[in-house]
Design an enzyme around this catalytic site. Structure first.
Site, PDB file in Angstrom:
ATOM      1  N   GLU A  28     -23.116  25.715  33.174  1.00 43.99           N
ATOM      2  CA  GLU A  28     -21.894  26.170  32.506  1.00 43.99           C
ATOM      3  C   GLU A  28     -20.896  26.772  33.490  1.00 43.99           C
ATOM      4  O   GLU A  28     -19.716  26.419  33.490  1.00 43.99           O
ATOM      5  CB  GLU A  28     -22.225  27.193  31.423  1.00 43.99           C
ATOM      6  CG  GLU A  28     -20.972  27.751  30.758  1.00 43.99           C
ATOM      7  CD  GLU A  28     -21.261  28.726  29.635  1.00 43.99           C
ATOM      8  OE1 GLU A  28     -20.304  29.066  28.930  1.00 43.99           O
ATOM      9  OE2 GLU A  28     -22.410  29.150  29.480  1.00 43.99           O
ATOM     10  N   ILE A  80     -26.446  32.292  30.232  1.00 43.65           N
ATOM     11  CA  ILE A  80     -26.444  33.236  29.115  1.00 43.65           C
ATOM     12  C   ILE A  80     -25.750  32.566  27.939  1.00 43.65           C
ATOM     13  O   ILE A  80     -24.524  32.474  27.906  1.00 43.65           O
ATOM     14  CB  ILE A  80     -25.719  34.562  29.452  1.00 43.65           C
ATOM     15  CG1 ILE A  80     -26.368  35.269  30.644  1.00 43.65           C
ATOM     16  CG2 ILE A  80     -25.718  35.486  28.237  1.00 43.65           C
ATOM     17  CD1 ILE A  80     -25.694  36.589  31.029  1.00 43.65           C
ATOM     18  N   ASP A  81     -26.528  32.066  26.997  1.00 46.24           N
ATOM     19  CA  ASP A  81     -25.938  31.531  25.766  1.00 46.24           C
ATOM     20  C   ASP A  81     -25.826  32.710  24.793  1.00 46.24           C
ATOM     21  O   ASP A  81     -26.829  33.270  24.371  1.00 46.24           O
ATOM     22  CB  ASP A  81     -26.812  30.425  25.168  1.00 46.24           C
ATOM     23  CG  ASP A  81     -26.143  29.772  23.970  1.00 46.24           C
ATOM     24  OD1 ASP A  81     -24.913  29.577  24.026  1.00 46.24           O
ATOM     25  OD2 ASP A  81     -26.831  29.484  22.984  1.00 46.24           O
ATOM     26  N   THR A 118     -22.808  35.010  25.431  1.00 41.07           N
ATOM     27  CA  THR A 118     -22.247  36.017  26.336  1.00 41.07           C
ATOM     28  C   THR A 118     -21.582  37.152  25.573  1.00 41.07           C
ATOM     29  O   THR A 118     -21.716  38.329  25.947  1.00 41.07           O
ATOM     30  CB  THR A 118     -21.248  35.362  27.307  1.00 41.07           C
ATOM     31  OG1 THR A 118     -21.939  34.392  28.101  1.00 41.07           O
ATOM     32  CG2 THR A 118     -20.623  36.396  28.229  1.00 41.07           C
TER      33      THR A 118
END
Length: 280
Positions: free
Chosen positions: A72, A94-95, A97
Protein backbone atom coordinates in the site's frame (compact mmCIF):
# COMPACT_ATOMS: atom_id res chain seq x y z
CA UNK A 1 5.86 -26.53 -5.01
CA UNK A 2 3.51 -27.26 -2.10
CA UNK A 3 6.25 -27.49 0.55
CA UNK A 4 7.83 -24.28 -0.72
CA UNK A 5 4.58 -22.36 -0.37
CA UNK A 6 3.90 -23.83 3.08
CA UNK A 7 7.32 -22.61 4.19
CA UNK A 8 6.52 -19.21 2.70
CA UNK A 9 3.21 -19.10 4.57
CA UNK A 10 4.87 -20.04 7.86
CA UNK A 11 7.36 -17.22 7.29
CA UNK A 12 4.53 -14.79 6.51
CA UNK A 13 2.78 -15.67 9.78
CA UNK A 14 5.98 -15.01 11.72
CA UNK A 15 6.53 -11.71 9.91
CA UNK A 16 2.92 -10.66 10.52
CA UNK A 17 3.32 -11.32 14.25
CA UNK A 18 6.50 -9.25 14.37
CA UNK A 19 4.83 -6.42 12.43
CA UNK A 20 1.76 -6.62 14.65
CA UNK A 21 3.93 -6.15 17.74
CA UNK A 22 5.28 -2.92 16.25
CA UNK A 23 1.70 -1.75 15.61
CA UNK A 24 0.63 -2.66 19.16
CA UNK A 25 3.59 -0.85 20.66
CA UNK A 26 2.72 2.29 18.68
CA UNK A 27 -1.04 2.21 19.29
CA UNK A 28 -2.21 4.90 21.65
CA UNK A 29 0.93 6.92 21.10
CA UNK A 30 0.16 8.32 17.65
CA UNK A 31 0.76 12.05 17.77
CA UNK A 32 -1.29 14.36 15.57
CA UNK A 33 1.85 15.60 13.82
CA UNK A 34 2.67 12.03 12.76
CA UNK A 35 -0.68 11.57 10.99
CA UNK A 36 -0.62 12.45 7.29
CA UNK A 37 -3.21 12.33 4.53
CA UNK A 38 -3.17 10.72 1.09
CA UNK A 39 -6.10 10.96 -1.33
CA UNK A 40 -8.36 12.98 0.99
CA UNK A 41 -8.40 14.51 4.49
CA UNK A 42 -9.83 11.28 5.88
CA UNK A 43 -7.52 8.89 3.97
CA UNK A 44 -4.88 8.67 6.69
CA UNK A 45 -1.36 7.31 6.86
CA UNK A 46 1.08 7.31 9.76
CA UNK A 47 4.80 6.84 10.17
CA UNK A 48 3.96 3.43 11.64
CA UNK A 49 2.27 2.34 8.36
CA UNK A 50 5.45 3.18 6.49
CA UNK A 51 7.76 1.63 9.09
CA UNK A 52 5.76 -1.61 9.21
CA UNK A 53 5.59 -1.99 5.44
CA UNK A 54 9.37 -1.60 5.17
CA UNK A 55 9.80 -4.20 7.92
CA UNK A 56 7.52 -6.70 6.15
CA UNK A 57 9.02 -6.25 2.69
CA UNK A 58 12.57 -6.45 4.00
CA UNK A 59 11.81 -9.67 5.89
CA UNK A 60 10.15 -11.25 2.85
CA UNK A 61 12.75 -10.07 0.31
CA UNK A 62 15.56 -11.51 2.42
CA UNK A 63 13.98 -14.96 1.99
CA UNK A 64 12.38 -14.54 -1.46
CA UNK A 65 14.52 -11.99 -3.35
CA UNK A 66 13.12 -12.81 -6.82
CA UNK A 67 9.45 -12.35 -5.89
CA UNK A 68 7.29 -9.34 -6.75
CA UNK A 69 5.71 -7.03 -4.18
CA UNK A 70 2.61 -4.83 -4.03
CA UNK A 71 2.50 -2.71 -0.88
CA UNK A 72 0.00 0.00 0.00
CA UNK A 73 2.59 2.58 1.02
CA UNK A 74 4.95 1.66 -1.84
CA UNK A 75 2.14 2.32 -4.33
CA UNK A 76 1.29 5.58 -2.54
CA UNK A 77 4.94 6.57 -2.99
CA UNK A 78 4.72 6.03 -6.75
CA UNK A 79 5.42 2.37 -7.43
CA UNK A 80 3.18 0.73 -10.02
CA UNK A 81 0.47 -1.66 -8.88
CA UNK A 82 0.67 -4.61 -11.26
CA UNK A 83 -0.31 -8.19 -10.52
CA UNK A 84 1.67 -10.48 -12.82
CA UNK A 85 1.70 -14.28 -13.07
CA UNK A 86 4.88 -14.38 -11.00
CA UNK A 87 4.93 -15.04 -7.24
CA UNK A 88 3.65 -11.80 -5.71
CA UNK A 89 3.30 -10.62 -2.13
CA UNK A 90 0.38 -8.23 -1.55
CA UNK A 91 0.79 -6.26 1.66
CA UNK A 92 -1.26 -3.89 3.76
CA UNK A 93 0.86 -2.93 6.77
CA UNK A 94 -2.08 -1.47 8.70
CA UNK A 95 -5.58 -2.12 7.41
CA UNK A 96 -7.68 0.24 9.48
CA UNK A 97 -5.28 3.17 9.86
CA UNK A 98 -8.06 5.45 11.11
CA UNK A 99 -8.90 2.80 13.71
CA UNK A 100 -5.22 2.68 14.66
CA UNK A 101 -5.04 6.45 15.08
CA UNK A 102 -8.09 6.36 17.37
CA UNK A 103 -7.18 3.03 19.08
CA UNK A 104 -10.43 1.48 17.81
CA UNK A 105 -9.51 -2.19 18.20
CA UNK A 106 -9.96 -3.52 14.66
CA UNK A 107 -6.55 -3.12 13.03
CA UNK A 108 -4.93 -5.75 10.81
CA UNK A 109 -1.61 -6.60 9.22
CA UNK A 110 -2.42 -8.27 5.88
CA UNK A 111 -0.10 -10.43 3.81
CA UNK A 112 -1.43 -12.20 0.73
CA UNK A 113 0.58 -14.33 -1.68
CA UNK A 114 -0.47 -14.91 -5.29
CA UNK A 115 0.86 -17.04 -8.14
CA UNK A 116 -0.62 -16.86 -11.65
CA UNK A 117 -2.84 -14.04 -10.30
CA UNK A 118 -4.45 -16.50 -7.86
CA UNK A 119 -4.12 -16.08 -4.11
CA UNK A 120 -2.39 -19.16 -2.69
CA UNK A 121 -2.43 -18.18 0.97
CA UNK A 122 -3.52 -15.29 3.11
CA UNK A 123 -2.53 -14.03 6.56
CA UNK A 124 -4.58 -11.43 8.43
CA UNK A 125 -3.32 -10.59 11.90
CA UNK A 126 -5.83 -8.61 13.96
CA UNK A 127 -2.98 -7.29 16.04
CA UNK A 128 -4.75 -5.23 18.71
CA UNK A 129 -6.92 -8.27 19.50
CA UNK A 130 -4.09 -10.76 18.94
CA UNK A 131 -6.07 -12.96 16.52
CA UNK A 132 -4.29 -14.66 13.63
CA UNK A 133 -6.45 -15.55 10.61
CA UNK A 134 -4.89 -17.79 7.98
CA UNK A 135 -5.90 -19.71 4.89
CA UNK A 136 -4.12 -21.90 2.37
CA UNK A 137 -5.77 -22.72 -0.94
CA UNK A 138 -7.55 -26.06 -0.59
CA UNK A 139 -6.56 -26.42 3.07
CA UNK A 140 -9.26 -24.45 4.91
CA UNK A 141 -9.33 -21.23 6.93
CA UNK A 142 -8.40 -20.82 10.59
CA UNK A 143 -8.27 -18.34 13.44
CA UNK A 144 -5.49 -19.17 15.91
CA UNK A 145 -5.59 -22.72 14.58
CA UNK A 146 -9.38 -23.08 15.02
CA UNK A 147 -11.23 -23.99 11.78
CA UNK A 148 -13.53 -21.28 10.44
CA UNK A 149 -16.87 -21.72 8.70
CA UNK A 150 -19.28 -19.14 7.37
CA UNK A 151 -22.77 -18.70 8.78
CA UNK A 152 -25.41 -21.15 7.59
CA UNK A 153 -28.16 -18.50 7.72
CA UNK A 154 -29.87 -18.40 4.32
CA UNK A 155 -32.63 -15.88 5.12
CA UNK A 156 -31.20 -12.43 4.43
CA UNK A 157 -33.90 -10.93 6.67
CA UNK A 158 -32.11 -12.60 9.58
CA UNK A 159 -28.66 -11.55 8.41
CA UNK A 160 -26.13 -9.01 9.65
CA UNK A 161 -24.39 -7.17 6.81
CA UNK A 162 -21.05 -5.38 7.05
CA UNK A 163 -20.07 -2.42 4.90
CA UNK A 164 -17.90 0.71 5.01
CA UNK A 165 -18.27 4.27 3.81
CA UNK A 166 -14.68 4.53 2.58
CA UNK A 167 -12.62 7.67 2.09
CA UNK A 168 -14.39 8.97 -1.02
CA UNK A 169 -16.38 12.11 -0.22
CA UNK A 170 -17.50 12.83 -3.76
CA UNK A 171 -21.21 13.76 -3.45
CA UNK A 172 -22.30 11.40 -6.27
CA UNK A 173 -20.44 8.49 -4.73
CA UNK A 174 -21.90 9.27 -1.31
CA UNK A 175 -25.41 9.36 -2.79
CA UNK A 176 -24.91 5.83 -4.13
CA UNK A 177 -23.31 4.58 -0.91
CA UNK A 178 -26.23 5.81 1.19
CA UNK A 179 -28.79 4.69 -1.40
CA UNK A 180 -27.36 1.17 -1.11
CA UNK A 181 -27.36 1.35 2.68
CA UNK A 182 -31.00 2.45 2.80
CA UNK A 183 -32.04 -0.34 0.45
CA UNK A 184 -30.12 -3.01 2.39
CA UNK A 185 -31.51 -1.85 5.74
CA UNK A 186 -35.01 -1.79 4.23
CA UNK A 187 -34.95 -5.45 3.12
CA UNK A 188 -35.03 -5.54 6.22
CA UNK A 189 -31.88 -7.17 7.61
CA UNK A 190 -31.14 -7.71 11.29
CA UNK A 191 -28.46 -5.03 11.20
CA UNK A 192 -25.54 -3.36 9.48
CA UNK A 193 -22.06 -3.19 11.01
CA UNK A 194 -18.74 -1.49 10.18
CA UNK A 195 -15.47 -2.72 11.68
CA UNK A 196 -13.43 -0.04 9.92
CA UNK A 197 -11.17 -2.62 8.25
CA UNK A 198 -12.00 -4.43 5.02
CA UNK A 199 -9.84 -7.41 5.98
CA UNK A 200 -11.47 -7.81 9.38
CA UNK A 201 -14.95 -7.41 7.90
CA UNK A 202 -14.13 -10.31 5.57
CA UNK A 203 -12.73 -12.37 8.43
CA UNK A 204 -16.02 -11.77 10.26
CA UNK A 205 -17.81 -13.27 7.24
CA UNK A 206 -15.44 -16.25 7.37
CA UNK A 207 -16.08 -16.61 11.11
CA UNK A 208 -19.86 -16.65 10.71
CA UNK A 209 -20.35 -13.42 12.70
CA UNK A 210 -21.86 -11.58 9.75
CA UNK A 211 -23.48 -13.02 6.66
CA UNK A 212 -21.98 -10.65 4.10
CA UNK A 213 -19.75 -7.66 3.48
CA UNK A 214 -19.67 -5.32 0.51
CA UNK A 215 -17.70 -2.20 -0.35
CA UNK A 216 -16.72 -0.04 -3.31
CA UNK A 217 -13.41 1.80 -3.02
CA UNK A 218 -11.20 -0.78 -1.29
CA UNK A 219 -7.81 -1.78 -2.74
CA UNK A 220 -6.17 -5.07 -3.68
CA UNK A 221 -4.02 -5.01 -0.52
CA UNK A 222 -7.16 -4.66 1.62
CA UNK A 223 -8.76 -7.85 0.33
CA UNK A 224 -6.20 -10.19 -1.27
CA UNK A 225 -5.34 -12.11 1.91
CA UNK A 226 -8.85 -12.05 3.37
CA UNK A 227 -10.52 -13.13 0.11
CA UNK A 228 -8.96 -16.58 0.42
CA UNK A 229 -9.93 -16.77 4.10
CA UNK A 230 -13.57 -16.22 3.07
CA UNK A 231 -13.56 -18.78 0.26
CA UNK A 232 -11.70 -21.40 2.31
CA UNK A 233 -14.28 -20.94 5.10
CA UNK A 234 -17.02 -21.87 2.60
CA UNK A 235 -18.02 -18.38 1.51
CA UNK A 236 -18.45 -16.84 -1.92
CA UNK A 237 -16.82 -13.81 -3.53
CA UNK A 238 -18.11 -11.69 -6.36
CA UNK A 239 -18.26 -8.20 -7.78
CA UNK A 240 -20.96 -5.91 -6.36
CA UNK A 241 -22.85 -6.28 -9.64
CA UNK A 242 -22.72 -10.07 -9.51
CA UNK A 243 -19.83 -10.93 -11.81
CA UNK A 244 -16.58 -12.62 -10.79
CA UNK A 245 -14.42 -10.89 -8.21
CA UNK A 246 -11.64 -8.83 -9.80
CA UNK A 247 -9.03 -8.02 -7.15
CA UNK A 248 -7.96 -4.90 -9.03
CA UNK A 249 -11.47 -3.45 -9.51
CA UNK A 250 -11.70 -2.02 -5.97
CA UNK A 251 -15.16 -3.57 -5.55
CA UNK A 252 -15.97 -6.61 -3.44
CA UNK A 253 -18.90 -8.61 -2.15
CA UNK A 254 -18.15 -11.48 0.25
CA UNK A 255 -20.99 -13.61 1.58
CA UNK A 256 -21.78 -16.86 3.33
CA UNK A 257 -23.71 -18.16 0.31
CA UNK A 258 -24.49 -17.38 -3.29
CA UNK A 259 -28.17 -16.83 -2.49
CA UNK A 260 -27.41 -14.13 0.11
CA UNK A 261 -24.85 -12.52 -2.21
CA UNK A 262 -27.22 -12.43 -5.18
CA UNK A 263 -29.98 -10.93 -3.02
CA UNK A 264 -27.61 -8.17 -1.90
CA UNK A 265 -26.55 -7.44 -5.49
CA UNK A 266 -30.13 -6.39 -6.21
CA UNK A 267 -29.90 -3.65 -3.58
CA UNK A 268 -26.42 -2.25 -4.22
CA UNK A 269 -26.37 0.99 -6.20
CA UNK A 270 -23.06 0.20 -7.89
CA UNK A 271 -20.56 2.63 -9.33
CA UNK A 272 -17.04 2.34 -10.71
CA UNK A 273 -13.82 3.73 -9.29
CA UNK A 274 -10.35 3.97 -10.75
CA UNK A 275 -8.79 0.51 -10.82
CA UNK A 276 -5.67 -0.30 -8.84
CA UNK A 277 -3.83 -1.32 -12.02
CA UNK A 278 -4.81 1.82 -13.94
CA UNK A 279 -1.49 3.60 -14.33
CA UNK A 280 -2.88 6.41 -16.51
Amino acid sequence: MEDIWQSAMDHAVAVARKAGQVVRDAAGGVHEAAVMVKSSPIDLVTQTDQKVEKLIIRALKDKFPTHCFIGEESVAAGEVCVLTDGPTWIIDPIDGTTNFVHTFPFVAVCIGFAVDKQVEFGVVYSCLRDEMYTARRGKGAFCDGRPLHVSRQQDIRQAVIATEFGSNRDPQALDKIFSSLKRVVSIPVHGVRSAGSAAINMCLVASGCVEAYYEIGIHVWDVAASSLIVSEAGGVLMDVEGGPLDLMSRRVLAANSRSVAERLVKEIDAFSVRRDDDAS
